[in-house]
Design a protein around this motif. Structure first.
Motif, PDB file in Angstrom:
ATOM      1  N   ILE A   1       9.728   4.156   3.598  1.00  0.00           N
ATOM      2  CA  ILE A   1      10.840   3.292   4.005  1.00  0.00           C
ATOM      3  C   ILE A   1      10.477   1.838   3.754  1.00  0.00           C
ATOM      4  O   ILE A   1       9.292   1.479   3.706  1.00  0.00           O
ATOM      5  N   THR A   2      11.482   1.014   3.595  1.00  0.00           N
ATOM      6  CA  THR A   2      11.299  -0.427   3.438  1.00  0.00           C
ATOM      7  C   THR A   2      12.191  -1.140   4.437  1.00  0.00           C
ATOM      8  O   THR A   2      13.395  -0.855   4.514  1.00  0.00           O
ATOM      9  N   ILE A   3      11.599  -2.047   5.212  1.00  0.00           N
ATOM     10  CA  ILE A   3      12.348  -2.873   6.155  1.00  0.00           C
ATOM     11  C   ILE A   3      12.266  -4.310   5.676  1.00  0.00           C
ATOM     12  O   ILE A   3      11.176  -4.900   5.608  1.00  0.00           O
ATOM     13  N   ASN A   4      13.404  -4.876   5.334  1.00  0.00           N
ATOM     14  CA  ASN A   4      13.444  -6.238   4.807  1.00  0.00           C
ATOM     15  C   ASN A   4      13.656  -7.264   5.919  1.00  0.00           C
ATOM     16  O   ASN A   4      14.138  -6.932   7.002  1.00  0.00           O
ATOM     17  N   PRO A   5      13.293  -8.521   5.649  1.00  0.00           N
ATOM     18  CA  PRO A   5      13.497  -9.561   6.656  1.00  0.00           C
ATOM     19  C   PRO A   5      14.945  -9.646   7.121  1.00  0.00           C
ATOM     20  O   PRO A   5      15.872  -9.585   6.319  1.00  0.00           O
ATOM     21  N   GLY A   6      15.142  -9.753   8.441  1.00  0.00           N
ATOM     22  CA  GLY A   6      16.476  -9.914   8.998  1.00  0.00           C
ATOM     23  C   GLY A   6      17.204  -8.637   9.306  1.00  0.00           C
ATOM     24  O   GLY A   6      18.338  -8.679   9.776  1.00  0.00           O
ATOM     25  N   GLU A   7      16.581  -7.493   9.075  1.00  0.00           N
ATOM     26  CA  GLU A   7      17.260  -6.223   9.363  1.00  0.00           C
ATOM     27  C   GLU A   7      17.278  -5.915  10.856  1.00  0.00           C
ATOM     28  O   GLU A   7      16.383  -6.308  11.607  1.00  0.00           O
ATOM     29  N   LEU A   8      18.299  -5.174  11.253  1.00  0.00           N
ATOM     30  CA  LEU A   8      18.376  -4.545  12.573  1.00  0.00           C
ATOM     31  C   LEU A   8      18.605  -3.063  12.304  1.00  0.00           C
ATOM     32  O   LEU A   8      19.686  -2.653  11.892  1.00  0.00           O
ATOM     33  N   THR A   9      17.569  -2.266  12.492  1.00  0.00           N
ATOM     34  CA  THR A   9      17.556  -0.868  12.050  1.00  0.00           C
ATOM     35  C   THR A   9      17.221   0.059  13.210  1.00  0.00           C
ATOM     36  O   THR A   9      16.398  -0.266  14.060  1.00  0.00           O
ATOM     37  N   THR A  10      17.846   1.218  13.216  1.00  0.00           N
ATOM     38  CA  THR A  10      17.527   2.260  14.179  1.00  0.00           C
ATOM     39  C   THR A  10      16.873   3.427  13.457  1.00  0.00           C
ATOM     40  O   THR A  10      17.346   3.851  12.402  1.00  0.00           O
ATOM     41  N   ILE A  11      15.786   3.927  14.031  1.00  0.00           N
ATOM     42  CA  ILE A  11      15.174   5.164  13.567  1.00  0.00           C
ATOM     43  C   ILE A  11      15.463   6.219  14.623  1.00  0.00           C
ATOM     44  O   ILE A  11      15.061   6.091  15.776  1.00  0.00           O
ATOM     45  N   MET A  12      16.185   7.256  14.219  1.00  0.00           N
ATOM     46  CA  MET A  12      16.641   8.268  15.161  1.00  0.00           C
ATOM     47  C   MET A  12      16.072   9.639  14.806  1.00  0.00           C
ATOM     48  O   MET A  12      15.613   9.873  13.693  1.00  0.00           O
ATOM     49  N   GLY A  13      16.139  10.528  15.780  1.00  0.00           N
ATOM     50  CA  GLY A  13      15.707  11.896  15.553  1.00  0.00           C
ATOM     51  C   GLY A  13      15.470  12.588  16.871  1.00  0.00           C
ATOM     52  O   GLY A  13      15.247  11.943  17.896  1.00  0.00           O
ATOM     53  N   PRO A  14      15.524  13.921  16.888  1.00  0.00           N
ATOM     54  CA  PRO A  14      15.289  14.667  18.124  1.00  0.00           C
ATOM     55  C   PRO A  14      13.832  14.581  18.550  1.00  0.00           C
ATOM     56  O   PRO A  14      12.973  14.118  17.798  1.00  0.00           O
ATOM     57  N   SER A  15      13.547  15.036  19.756  1.00  0.00           N
ATOM     58  CA  SER A  15      12.175  15.081  20.242  1.00  0.00           C
ATOM     59  C   SER A  15      11.320  15.905  19.289  1.00  0.00           C
ATOM     60  O   SER A  15      11.718  16.986  18.848  1.00  0.00           O
ATOM     61  N   GLY A  16      10.142  15.362  18.939  1.00  0.00           N
ATOM     62  CA  GLY A  16       9.256  16.065  18.031  1.00  0.00           C
ATOM     63  C   GLY A  16       9.555  15.863  16.564  1.00  0.00           C
ATOM     64  O   GLY A  16       8.911  16.467  15.704  1.00  0.00           O
ATOM     65  N   SER A  17      10.500  14.984  16.251  1.00  0.00           N
ATOM     66  CA  SER A  17      10.892  14.779  14.847  1.00  0.00           C
ATOM     67  C   SER A  17       9.878  13.954  14.072  1.00  0.00           C
ATOM     68  O   SER A  17       9.821  14.015  12.843  1.00  0.00           O
ATOM     69  N   GLY A  18       9.071  13.149  14.784  1.00  0.00           N
ATOM     70  CA  GLY A  18       8.113  12.269  14.130  1.00  0.00           C
ATOM     71  C   GLY A  18       8.469  10.801  14.212  1.00  0.00           C
ATOM     72  O   GLY A  18       7.741   9.946  13.717  1.00  0.00           O
ATOM     73  N   LYS A  19       9.581  10.471  14.887  1.00  0.00           N
ATOM     74  CA  LYS A  19      10.038   9.077  14.908  1.00  0.00           C
ATOM     75  C   LYS A  19       9.079   8.168  15.680  1.00  0.00           C
ATOM     76  O   LYS A  19       8.807   7.038  15.254  1.00  0.00           O
ATOM     77  N   SER A  20       8.558   8.636  16.812  1.00  0.00           N
ATOM     78  CA  SER A  20       7.618   7.808  17.576  1.00  0.00           C
ATOM     79  C   SER A  20       6.282   7.695  16.851  1.00  0.00           C
ATOM     80  O   SER A  20       5.633   6.638  16.879  1.00  0.00           O
ATOM     81  N   THR A  21       5.872   8.769  16.186  1.00  0.00           N
ATOM     82  CA  THR A  21       4.660   8.703  15.360  1.00  0.00           C
ATOM     83  C   THR A  21       4.822   7.644  14.281  1.00  0.00           C
ATOM     84  O   THR A  21       3.906   6.850  14.026  1.00  0.00           O
ATOM     85  N   LEU A  22       5.995   7.605  13.648  1.00  0.00           N
ATOM     86  CA  LEU A  22       6.259   6.612  12.615  1.00  0.00           C
ATOM     87  C   LEU A  22       6.179   5.209  13.188  1.00  0.00           C
ATOM     88  O   LEU A  22       5.578   4.316  12.578  1.00  0.00           O
ATOM     89  N   MET A  23       6.742   4.993  14.379  1.00  0.00           N
ATOM     90  CA  MET A  23       6.686   3.668  14.973  1.00  0.00           C
ATOM     91  C   MET A  23       5.250   3.255  15.269  1.00  0.00           C
ATOM     92  O   MET A  23       4.855   2.106  15.041  1.00  0.00           O
ATOM     93  N   HIS A  24       4.458   4.178  15.797  1.00  0.00           N
ATOM     94  CA  HIS A  24       3.059   3.852  16.098  1.00  0.00           C
ATOM     95  C   HIS A  24       2.289   3.481  14.834  1.00  0.00           C
ATOM     96  O   HIS A  24       1.449   2.574  14.853  1.00  0.00           O
ATOM     97  N   LEU A  25       2.574   4.166  13.737  1.00  0.00           N
ATOM     98  CA  LEU A  25       1.910   3.829  12.483  1.00  0.00           C
ATOM     99  C   LEU A  25       2.392   2.483  11.951  1.00  0.00           C
ATOM    100  O   LEU A  25       1.597   1.660  11.488  1.00  0.00           O
ATOM    101  N   MET A  26       3.698   2.235  12.023  1.00  0.00           N
ATOM    102  CA  MET A  26       4.238   0.953  11.569  1.00  0.00           C
ATOM    103  C   MET A  26       3.671  -0.200  12.372  1.00  0.00           C
ATOM    104  O   MET A  26       3.485  -1.302  11.858  1.00  0.00           O
ATOM    105  N   GLY A  27       3.388   0.065  13.648  1.00  0.00           N
ATOM    106  CA  GLY A  27       2.863  -0.972  14.526  1.00  0.00           C
ATOM    107  C   GLY A  27       1.354  -1.077  14.539  1.00  0.00           C
ATOM    108  O   GLY A  27       0.784  -1.821  15.343  1.00  0.00           O
ATOM    109  N   CYS A  28       0.683  -0.329  13.652  1.00  0.00           N
ATOM    110  CA  CYS A  28      -0.787  -0.340  13.568  1.00  0.00           C
ATOM    111  C   CYS A  28      -1.440   0.105  14.866  1.00  0.00           C
ATOM    112  O   CYS A  28      -2.560  -0.305  15.188  1.00  0.00           O
TER     113      CYS A  28
END
Length: 241
Positions: A37-64
């Motif tokens: 995925i690519t997040i550009n400057p100025g975006e307001l984006t939602t990452i959605m998915g059911p429990s266990g989909s991997g969305k929180s894992t993705l956020m933790h990786l994006m946040g180092c």
């Protein structure tokens, strides 16, 4: 202060074929299976998915906050692949703000001290820490609560204080994990409006949620399922109207 332009002219964050595998005894769990995925400057984006989909894992990786099993992460064009933990900590402190469902405020210290804490770790002087913390609290509507402690605030006020703490270092990216999950619907809507306002001021915001109402308030929605991108709907880039 406008944050629209990444210092490097690059996307605020970009992931390439991102993978994360957990080994729990004899069981292998592929939480992410090649997410780009690519997040550009100025975006307001939602990452959605059911429990266990991997969305929180993705956020933790994006946040180092965690390291990938495969693939790469670039923040303002800078790869995190070979960074030591001390370098990742500086990256988190300088470029990324975090907002969590449970606020994570220190109950024994004032809201002003809570908000100023990231600046202490960054080596900012006491006088400047106080000034910047007050400014951040003013931005979220808590100018009259600077000397209160968290137990003297409502849930919505606590989340506003947490947002002030996240933006006090003027990060390139604000990551919010289920930011309305602990709030009633009215208060949650007010917090979402605050994110929209901060985005209009130039802050890049990514919210992770399972709540369709949150997704409806952003122009771009990325849906994760079983560790893969199921859909990516909406324009990538620009401040939301």
């Amino acid at each position: 202060m406008s944050l629209l332009k990444s210092p490097s002219g690059e996307p605020v964050i970009r992931t390439v074929d991102l993978e994360k595998t957990y080994q729990m005894g004899a069981v292998r769990v592929d939480a992410l299976r090649g997410v780009s995925i690519t997040i550009n400057p100025g975006e307001l984006t939602t990452i959605m998915g059911p429990s266990g989909s991997g969305k929180s894992t993705l956020m933790h990786l994006m946040g180092c906050l965690d390291t990938p099993s495969g693939g790469s992460i670039l923040i303002d064009g800078e790869s995190t692949a070979r960074m030591r933990e001390s370098q990742l900590a500086r990256m988190r402190n300088r470029k990324i703000g975090f907002v969590f469902q449970q606020f994570n405020l220190l109950n024994r210290t004032s809201i002003l001290e809570n908000v100023a804490a990231p600046l202490l770790y960054a080596g900012v002087s006491l006088a400047k820490r106080k000034k910047l913390a007050v400014q951040a609290l003013e931005r979220v509507g808590l100018a009259d609560r600077v000397h209160h402690k968290p137990n003297e605030l409502s849930g919505g006020q606590k989340q506003r204080a947490a947002i002030a703490r996240a933006i006090v270092t003027q990060p390139s990216l604000l990551l919010a994990d289920e930011p309305t999950g602990a709030l009633d619907s009215k208060t949650g809507h007010q917090i979402l409006e605050l994110f929209q306002d901060l985005n209009r001021q130039g802050l890049t915001v990514v919210m992770v949620t399972h709540d369709p109402e949150v997704g409806a308030m952003t122009r771009r929605t990325i849906t994760i399922r079983d560790g893969l991108i199921e859909s990516d709907i909406g324009p990538a880039g620009g401040v939301q109207p």
